[in-house]
Design an enzyme around this catalytic site. Sequence first.
Site, mmCIF file in Angstrom:
data_model
loop_
_atom_site.group_PDB
_atom_site.id
_atom_site.type_symbol
_atom_site.label_atom_id
_atom_site.label_comp_id
_atom_site.label_asym_id
_atom_site.label_seq_id
_atom_site.Cartn_x
_atom_site.Cartn_y
_atom_site.Cartn_z
ATOM 1 N N ASP A 40 -33.792 20.013 16.825
ATOM 2 C CA ASP A 40 -33.265 20.450 18.147
ATOM 3 C C ASP A 40 -35.045 20.365 18.311
ATOM 4 O OD1 ASP A 40 -33.284 22.122 20.056
ATOM 5 O OD2 ASP A 40 -31.146 22.730 19.638
ATOM 6 N N ILE A 41 -34.970 20.149 19.991
ATOM 7 C CA ILE A 41 -36.298 19.608 20.406
ATOM 8 C C ILE A 41 -36.765 21.224 21.031
ATOM 9 C CG2 ILE A 41 -36.000 17.332 21.510
ATOM 10 C CD1 ILE A 41 -34.809 18.895 23.846
ATOM 11 N N ASN A 95 -21.568 26.025 20.077
ATOM 12 C CA ASN A 95 -21.388 27.423 20.583
ATOM 13 C C ASN A 95 -20.380 26.428 21.283
ATOM 14 O OD1 ASN A 95 -23.437 28.498 20.551
ATOM 15 N ND2 ASN A 95 -24.714 27.421 21.072
ATOM 16 N N GLY A 101 -22.374 29.744 25.819
ATOM 17 C CA GLY A 101 -24.010 28.894 25.403
ATOM 18 C C GLY A 101 -23.714 27.365 25.671
ATOM 19 N N GLN A 102 -22.756 26.892 25.627
ATOM 20 C CA GLN A 102 -23.014 25.614 25.432
ATOM 21 C C GLN A 102 -23.140 24.753 26.441
ATOM 22 O OE1 GLN A 102 -18.661 23.724 24.119
ATOM 23 N NE2 GLN A 102 -19.957 22.086 24.159
ATOM 24 N N HIS A 108 -21.460 20.427 18.666
ATOM 25 C CA HIS A 108 -22.577 20.353 17.634
ATOM 26 C C HIS A 108 -22.022 21.695 17.512
ATOM 27 C CE1 HIS A 108 -23.744 21.567 21.124
ATOM 28 N NE2 HIS A 108 -24.830 22.181 21.594
ATOM 29 N N HIS A 110 -25.302 24.158 14.909
ATOM 30 C CA HIS A 110 -26.776 24.336 14.605
ATOM 31 C C HIS A 110 -26.930 24.733 13.837
ATOM 32 C CE1 HIS A 110 -27.968 24.660 19.233
ATOM 33 N NE2 HIS A 110 -26.349 25.245 19.458
#
Length: 122
Positions: A40-41, A95, A101-102, A108, A110
């Site tokens: 994750d960035i 999410n 919070g998507q 995907h 997390h």
Amino acid sequence: MAGEQADGAPRDDCLFCKIVAGQIPATIVRETTTTVAFRDINPQAPTHVLVIPKAHYRDAAVLATAAPSLAADLLREAQAVADEDKLESYRIVFNTGSGAGQTVWHAHAHILGGRGLQWPPG
């Protein structure tokens, strides 16, 4: 998003589809024929990896209904990421919907670990 087809076809306007296509760089940690896992960035834990299907499904609910075997692939890859990062415990978060919070409309997971995680989450 409303009315979006659940056929897995890539979308030109999807950030994660562009990562799958190699059009946007990502720090890829694992890749299979059906999934890609990348860092994750904006990590929220020492290990924060996203596992995505290569096929486009807008969220986990659509993925589970339209492609249950692909949903299972995501969970297997989540475990593989945790194993590679030597996580004794970790959290898998999907999410689903903007209220949860998507922000990227491509299913995907997390994978979060490497520190204590509180419950309930945010």
